[in-house]
Design a protein around this motif. Sequence first.
Motif, mmCIF file in Angstrom:
data_model
loop_
_atom_site.group_PDB
_atom_site.id
_atom_site.type_symbol
_atom_site.label_atom_id
_atom_site.label_comp_id
_atom_site.label_asym_id
_atom_site.label_seq_id
_atom_site.Cartn_x
_atom_site.Cartn_y
_atom_site.Cartn_z
ATOM 1 N N GLY A 60 -7.107 -5.829 2.460
ATOM 2 C CA GLY A 60 -6.684 -5.167 3.589
ATOM 3 C C GLY A 60 -6.480 -6.013 5.075
ATOM 4 O O GLY A 60 -6.258 -5.465 6.087
ATOM 5 N N GLY A 114 -2.190 -3.315 4.101
ATOM 6 C CA GLY A 114 -2.782 -3.679 3.050
ATOM 7 C C GLY A 114 -1.917 -3.764 1.877
ATOM 8 O O GLY A 114 -0.811 -3.283 2.006
ATOM 9 N N ALA A 158 0.733 -1.124 -0.036
ATOM 10 C CA ALA A 158 -0.012 0.068 -0.015
ATOM 11 C C ALA A 158 0.905 1.276 -0.147
ATOM 12 O O ALA A 158 0.828 2.240 -0.834
ATOM 13 N N PRO A 203 -14.148 -2.033 1.710
ATOM 14 C CA PRO A 203 -13.878 -2.898 2.666
ATOM 15 C C PRO A 203 -15.109 -3.373 3.602
ATOM 16 O O PRO A 203 -16.375 -2.831 3.285
ATOM 17 N N PHE A 218 -7.526 -4.967 -3.872
ATOM 18 C CA PHE A 218 -6.975 -4.454 -2.569
ATOM 19 C C PHE A 218 -7.310 -5.666 -1.547
ATOM 20 O O PHE A 218 -8.496 -6.027 -1.373
#
Length: 161
Positions: free
Chosen positions: A80, A85, A49, A124, A78
């Motif tokens: 997380g 991340g 990230a 998320p 992505f």
Amino acid sequence: MLSPRASRMIEDWLAHAQRAPEQARREWTETGVALLPLGTRFVAVRLAADLVHAAVDTTHPQELAARLIRLLNGPVIFDGRAMGGTYYALMRPRIGSPWTHQDVAPRLGVGTYLGVPRLDRRKPPGTYWTVLPRFEGDLCAPRAVESLIVHAVSASQETEL
């Protein structure tokens, strides 16, 4: 936004990364994320990230996505779950081409599985699409990913000075 027909075609293309595409569909239904093998249909470049944030000069999710669309012109996932991340740029396999950024941004291929979210997972928590594929076979160009990495490393070094 993707049409229902485009979503089905992209999902089908992704699912066929597995020998048994129905397994990917079952995983998307049950957990929202399917483990897909890398190396044949596509590979993934693992981008920390911090590296991505340095390249696009933002952490704001909408701005970040817009800049990644412009820079990579392809899908990005992505995850997380790890501290800080991790982004994964999906890229065309490059047969016989060395990857010179393995120490900073490893290219993951044959023998590796990637958690690929269902197409409707756009935020998320967990694993989601930062940039959706726009059509079946939509992948980032290797040169675009390399350019992002070079820019990010340069930007990171400048901030350390």
